[in-house]
Design a protein around this motif. Structure first.
Motif, mmCIF file in Angstrom:
data_model
loop_
_atom_site.group_PDB
_atom_site.id
_atom_site.type_symbol
_atom_site.label_atom_id
_atom_site.label_comp_id
_atom_site.label_asym_id
_atom_site.label_seq_id
_atom_site.Cartn_x
_atom_site.Cartn_y
_atom_site.Cartn_z
ATOM 1 N N LYS C 320 40.159 -7.829 57.390
ATOM 2 C CA LYS C 320 39.162 -7.084 58.138
ATOM 3 C C LYS C 320 38.630 -5.949 57.260
ATOM 4 N N GLY C 321 37.527 -5.387 57.710
ATOM 5 C CA GLY C 321 36.919 -4.319 56.925
ATOM 6 C C GLY C 321 35.571 -4.767 56.393
ATOM 7 N N ARG C 322 35.048 -3.959 55.487
ATOM 8 C CA ARG C 322 33.716 -4.226 54.967
ATOM 9 C C ARG C 322 33.789 -4.305 53.461
ATOM 10 N N HIS C 323 33.807 -5.516 52.944
ATOM 11 C CA HIS C 323 33.988 -5.675 51.499
ATOM 12 C C HIS C 323 32.904 -6.549 50.896
ATOM 13 N N ASP C 324 32.835 -6.519 49.588
ATOM 14 C CA ASP C 324 31.841 -7.312 48.869
ATOM 15 C C ASP C 324 32.303 -8.763 48.772
ATOM 16 N N PRO C 325 31.397 -9.722 49.046
ATOM 17 C CA PRO C 325 31.762 -11.128 48.812
ATOM 18 C C PRO C 325 31.863 -11.425 47.311
ATOM 19 N N CYS C 326 31.170 -10.627 46.520
ATOM 20 C CA CYS C 326 31.215 -10.824 45.069
ATOM 21 C C CYS C 326 30.919 -9.484 44.418
ATOM 22 N N VAL C 327 31.643 -9.177 43.386
ATOM 23 C CA VAL C 327 31.560 -7.825 42.842
ATOM 24 C C VAL C 327 30.436 -7.640 41.834
ATOM 25 N N VAL C 328 29.918 -8.719 41.271
ATOM 26 C CA VAL C 328 29.044 -8.544 40.103
ATOM 27 C C VAL C 328 27.714 -7.821 40.349
ATOM 28 N N PRO C 329 27.048 -7.983 41.516
ATOM 29 C CA PRO C 329 25.788 -7.227 41.646
ATOM 30 C C PRO C 329 26.003 -5.716 41.509
ATOM 31 N N ARG C 330 27.040 -5.214 42.140
ATOM 32 C CA ARG C 330 27.315 -3.783 42.023
ATOM 33 C C ARG C 330 28.006 -3.434 40.694
ATOM 34 N N ALA C 331 28.522 -4.437 39.985
ATOM 35 C CA ALA C 331 29.199 -4.158 38.706
ATOM 36 C C ALA C 331 28.211 -3.923 37.568
ATOM 37 N N VAL C 332 26.971 -4.361 37.757
ATOM 38 C CA VAL C 332 25.988 -4.230 36.666
ATOM 39 C C VAL C 332 25.851 -2.788 36.174
ATOM 40 N N PRO C 333 25.627 -1.813 37.059
ATOM 41 C CA PRO C 333 25.532 -0.433 36.541
ATOM 42 C C PRO C 333 26.840 0.079 35.944
ATOM 43 N N ILE C 334 27.959 -0.462 36.381
ATOM 44 C CA ILE C 334 29.250 -0.025 35.817
ATOM 45 C C ILE C 334 29.402 -0.549 34.386
ATOM 46 N N VAL C 335 29.040 -1.808 34.186
ATOM 47 C CA VAL C 335 29.081 -2.376 32.834
ATOM 48 C C VAL C 335 28.170 -1.577 31.909
ATOM 49 N N GLU C 336 26.981 -1.282 32.381
ATOM 50 C CA GLU C 336 26.057 -0.491 31.555
ATOM 51 C C GLU C 336 26.648 0.883 31.242
ATOM 52 N N ALA C 337 27.269 1.488 32.245
ATOM 53 C CA ALA C 337 27.838 2.829 32.058
ATOM 54 C C ALA C 337 28.943 2.817 31.007
ATOM 55 N N MET C 338 29.842 1.839 31.110
ATOM 56 C CA MET C 338 30.955 1.796 30.155
ATOM 57 C C MET C 338 30.449 1.494 28.749
ATOM 58 N N ALA C 339 29.414 0.651 28.665
ATOM 59 C CA ALA C 339 28.828 0.378 27.343
ATOM 60 C C ALA C 339 28.191 1.641 26.783
ATOM 61 N N ALA C 340 27.516 2.395 27.639
ATOM 62 C CA ALA C 340 26.832 3.613 27.177
ATOM 63 C C ALA C 340 27.834 4.648 26.692
ATOM 64 N N ILE C 341 28.920 4.831 27.449
ATOM 65 C CA ILE C 341 29.960 5.783 27.055
ATOM 66 C C ILE C 341 30.534 5.402 25.687
ATOM 67 N N THR C 342 30.821 4.123 25.516
ATOM 68 C CA THR C 342 31.434 3.639 24.279
ATOM 69 C C THR C 342 30.503 3.777 23.087
ATOM 70 N N VAL C 343 29.258 3.370 23.272
ATOM 71 C CA VAL C 343 28.326 3.418 22.143
ATOM 72 C C VAL C 343 27.997 4.858 21.775
ATOM 73 N N PHE C 344 27.825 5.712 22.783
ATOM 74 C CA PHE C 344 27.497 7.105 22.444
ATOM 75 C C PHE C 344 28.680 7.797 21.770
ATOM 76 N N ASP C 345 29.868 7.449 22.193
ATOM 77 C CA ASP C 345 31.052 7.980 21.506
ATOM 78 C C ASP C 345 30.993 7.615 20.021
ATOM 79 N N HIS C 346 30.635 6.383 19.723
ATOM 80 C CA HIS C 346 30.562 5.964 18.318
ATOM 81 C C HIS C 346 29.367 6.582 17.596
ATOM 82 N N VAL C 347 28.302 6.875 18.322
ATOM 83 C CA VAL C 347 27.175 7.586 17.695
ATOM 84 C C VAL C 347 27.661 8.944 17.194
ATOM 85 N N LEU C 348 28.402 9.642 18.048
ATOM 86 C CA LEU C 348 28.905 10.960 17.650
ATOM 87 C C LEU C 348 29.943 10.846 16.530
#
Lengths: 355, 355, 355, 355
Positions: C320-348
């Motif tokens: 019961k409760g309110r959950h996602d049937p699939c995580v990937v639509p909402r995961a897109v901004p998270i993937v982008e965020a983690m990539a951005a953090i990682t790449v900018f760390d390496h830029v510095l």
């Protein structure tokens, strides 16, 4: 987590125990494409070496550093610099008589309790021999700092009761160090005489190393935990036998009033006084940085001492061997090395402050 | 790399500027399943708070900490503890007159040069306000240390020319601190009188905080860079206005001979003397740890001072506002906090020394 | 050491549990004097927010971020950016029925065993709610990357059996994402229909997020442990529900011959093919970086499942409760965020490679 | 920051370039008082060594490790273990013809651009030779893990088109590895035949290494960034030629439904299935951990290839030398080593979770 690394961006990790096969280290974060004079590194090591004069330990160790990586055709490659200094003179002596003994004010007791096992033939990881690796890394850091116009110099300002007075930062350093590494020749002669008496009595004495860093640009350091002087302080306190660190006005600033202590700016962005010691809010302000490092007397004395062994039994520790009556003459290059490592680390860290 | 984190296994990261929305922090590495008294944390904060007596700044800040995570049903969850202290009293004043001014011996100049941009309404990240976050983490560390039987106490041992004499480690601390936090009531009264004079003159004065750590087991620390006293020293030197740190015999050990300074073992593994200050070879030996921290006079004085602005023009800095005549009474809980964070970090690190 | 920090020079530390007071974080190593659009950060958070469409969880959380420090007059100060997202909707429900239950393929069991104590009202620290903090830091990193001409885009390339075919890096992305965040409208419609069926069945399904990074200069990364793709891989694998990571040719490169797989250089320093995925020897080569991230089906399903409780007794877990049937639509901004953090760390980090 | 260290509490730092004097490393965080079999370390190195069979490179390197510190009387001292492997066979060849050439899909181009200087005689720091140091540290980690009952085994599960099918975790491993390190003798024979053809054609091929970790206690790992599988993933992706990592159901989990994928608990706290791969919420659950690592074909092929030199001119790269037709047989001990380092690091980190 075992505390064998120092520095964040320019970092040194060391290994090696006094009576093991060799000591050495890895210097990481070395900028690439920089012409490095590896012979100059050996010269710094020679300043620290035992046996260099008649007021230091007569132990024979050549302390020859061998570089294994990170430099190609005399230029840094950006890869870590690995280096090794072989431990010579490892005689297969009989150590059974000292195997269980805890020498007073040495790390024998604490080391045994912490690790449950130790190389009883010497100080192990607590031996000052490890500092040779710091001198190697410091000598490399110094060459990079020189590129930025930053110089680091240290000298002995006090041995036992004999101390330099006046404004130490104004003392000009001679081209060539004397054997006690005190730039005031008269005081140096007194110190040498005093050290010989101390040694004759089988005793040891403490001292102070004064250090200044000039040519520092404004902006090195960070405002909170990694204040430039906090990192310098840790670096100094990590040297064997150090009991205190103060920079700028230090402990004497305690009795000053704000109206006396404040360093008033002149129109050229220089300050009239420098009680701040070249650092304000943890960040260098372009004035010379200076600090003092207090060393306790060497724990190994040539006298009989009562102590205990690992079974809690009373024993007598006999003084023998070849040790320094005072650590500060040989500590000078170590203080410089640790300062160089710390400052160069902050030079590199500063590069990421603005885009 | 921006230096807003301290500690390895138990670690504190802080954020917040004096005139921003709030300050706060994240405490990571908190062992789980431990009963934590969060009200006790607020009591520690109250010891640091402005306005608590007539000899400290009369600024009004309630410094109420709000815990956001990491504790459930009064027990730690092992998750990081996030906390926030709101900045109250942010009046939308006109700051244009001080916007470009570099106050003497403040971080205005160095901060501006390093970052190229700053919140000119106050000390920003260099403000001592940040230390409230350290007190939060320290109060939590203290509770864990208490579980191990380790206690940390600090007190004021000197303000300007007035100092405690004798063996400070033997002084017994009263249940309730007086307002100057000096356990010698006679000296405390002198200090209070002196501080009132200093404040009347619109001036400030330095001081010393003495701290001792008791109940420490043998074995905390590491033999090389992360010597226990090196980490304590860095922690202390990272506190605003600190100019020096010494432990055990400290700077006075410089004039001692080895035969005097060595701490001879008794058969119970205790030492007769404790010039080592409870640490040998960077590792605690079970004796009390003690150290002294030197604070310079507060840079903000209630007098006119000449200075420059960011355009290099001469300006007069007028003394106004509500500041401490001397920082040490309020620094006592900060010193304790930083000591607690450092020692508890080493307690956790020690757990991985043997399998 | 408790693993709540990612990055070396640009680093994010987060706190907060799903049913605690709030979540938040500290972003350290932020270069100063940079114009930051904080409203754009909220827009990125809105892409991750529950309730944004009919194919994601209908939980109500506004996920409003409040910035507490590090930005003054819309420009970064170089101080750490602290931020908080309040947990709304914390009803004081009765949780006693699930208090002891270990839900299958959740972290209930492992968390309980590791920590001995947990907030049984939800996933605690293991909840995907924590990823909101990553999106905040990622949105800030993206703005810095944009300054360097670096762009990061991710999209859904597979949900269950429905997948995009062909050379995904060539797919042009629409201005506006559809609700399943798949740029192929026909496939997107199929996915949406499929997800509705899955949800109707009370079930969940896995998916793949494809991401590309363009405008990357040559030289980001390091040759040994911190290869750029190794840090990207860790960043992705640290996202909840991720089971695999591949970059460039990935697992399909296994069946290729060297003569096919080698990316031959053209005279303009570009390569004819890009099986390397923009990274050679751990260092970016200027070609687009691309990678795929595999997500497992969400563990919370709307079906009864057998399980055990903490006493080892068999129990039935009701869906019961309110959950996602699939995580990937909402995961897109998270993937982008983690990539951005990682790449900018390496830029510095790259800024310190040469003097 | 230069990325030559891996691990937090148990940590390895390496140095050395393929054509320098020597390679080596420092292993820090080694628990003390543990009996270590140093000869067993050499045996692991021999599994990685060139020239061990007719399907790997015929380069002659004895890869003999010399330990310099950290072990005394066959027991660890708690001090860092320093070690060196000399580079033999450094002929003073004429390298002028390849000095400026960028070999396709090697790190020559990226290295040159990043560092501005490199040792053109070989792959420098990007050479797979560096992985010998990882095998040394991994072999030591394995011995500690063995004390805790944890075992790590890897094998080749695919070379080019030839792959093992079925449930790989159930395959029992032979006492003695065959030369292709595939436990299915029939498939192994096919692989060997295939590799000989590939080599005859002057080409190379990719492959997959499968690894399992058994005897893992519940509780290793952390719930957020340092998920156990995230650290394993980074460790694997840091190995030369790796293009992908998946654990548990991996990429195939994408097409599974939650109702199929969830690992239902039995009353003994074991799960019926193990699609989670032994890790839930980033923390080990006591089931076997398993993962797959994808390796691309070796970039060095015995065929002529077009490329460019550092002046942007077109050149032909001639295939010559002694290289592996496929990297996976020799990668098996490297995968095991990196897994051992990662898991043991988390074993030590776990010790501080509760007081």
């Amino acid at each position: 987590m075992a505390g064998n690394t120092i520095g964040h961006t320019f970092r040194l990790t060391t290994f090696g125990e006094s009576h093991g096969e060799a000591i050495g280290g890895i210097i990481d974060g070395v900028p690439s494409n920089f012409s490095l004079d590896l012979d100059a590194v050996q010269l710094e090591l020679d300043r620290r070496r035992p046996g260099q004069s008649d007021i230091v330990t007569q132990r024979k160790e050549s302390d020859t550093v061998r570089f294994l990586s990170g430099v190609f055709e005399n230029k840094t490659t950006g890869a870590p610099i690995g280096f090794v200094i072989e431990n010579e003179n490892q005689k297969s002596k009989d150590y059974s008589h000292i195997q269980d003994v805890y020498r007073p004010s040495h790390a024998d007791f604490t080391y045994d309790k912490k690790y449950g096992h130790r190389d009883y033939r010497g100080g192990g990881r607590s031996s000052a021999r490890e500092t040779a690796c710091r001198v190697v890394a410091g000598a490399i850091a110094k060459q990079f700092l020189s590129h930025y116009g930053i110089s680091i110099h240290a000298f002995v300002s006090q041995i036992g009761p004999i101390r330099l007075s006046g404004d130490l930062i104004k003392i000009s350093l001679p081209e060539k160090e004397n054997k006690v590494r005190c730039p005031d020749e008269k005081k140096a002669a007194e110190m040498i005489t005093y050290l010989k008496e101390i040694r004759k009595a089988g005793d040891t004495i403490g001292g102070v190393v004064f250090s200044k860093i000039t040519g520092v640009p404004v902006g090195l350091g960070a405002p909170v935990f990694d204040k430039l002087h906090a990192d310098l302080g840790k670096a100094m306190l990590s040297i064997n036998a150090v009991k205190g660190f103060e920079y700028g006005s230090g402990f004497s600033g305690v009795e000053m009033k704000g109206s006396e202590h404040n360093d008033v700016f002149q129109s050229n962005e220089k300050t009239v006084t420098n009680f701040s010691g070249g650092i304000q809010g943890g960040i260098s302000n372009g004035e010379p940085i200076y600090f003092r490092v207090a060393f306790k007397p060497v724990a190994t004395i040539m006298q009989d001492q009562t102590s205990i062994n690992k079974h809690g039994k009373n024993v007598t520790v006999q003084g023998k061997g070849r040790h320094d009556p005072c650590v500060v003459p040989r500590a000078v290059p170590i203080v410089e090395a640790m300062a160089a490592i710390t400052v160069f680390d902050h030079v590199l860290r500063h590069k990421t402050t603005q885009i």
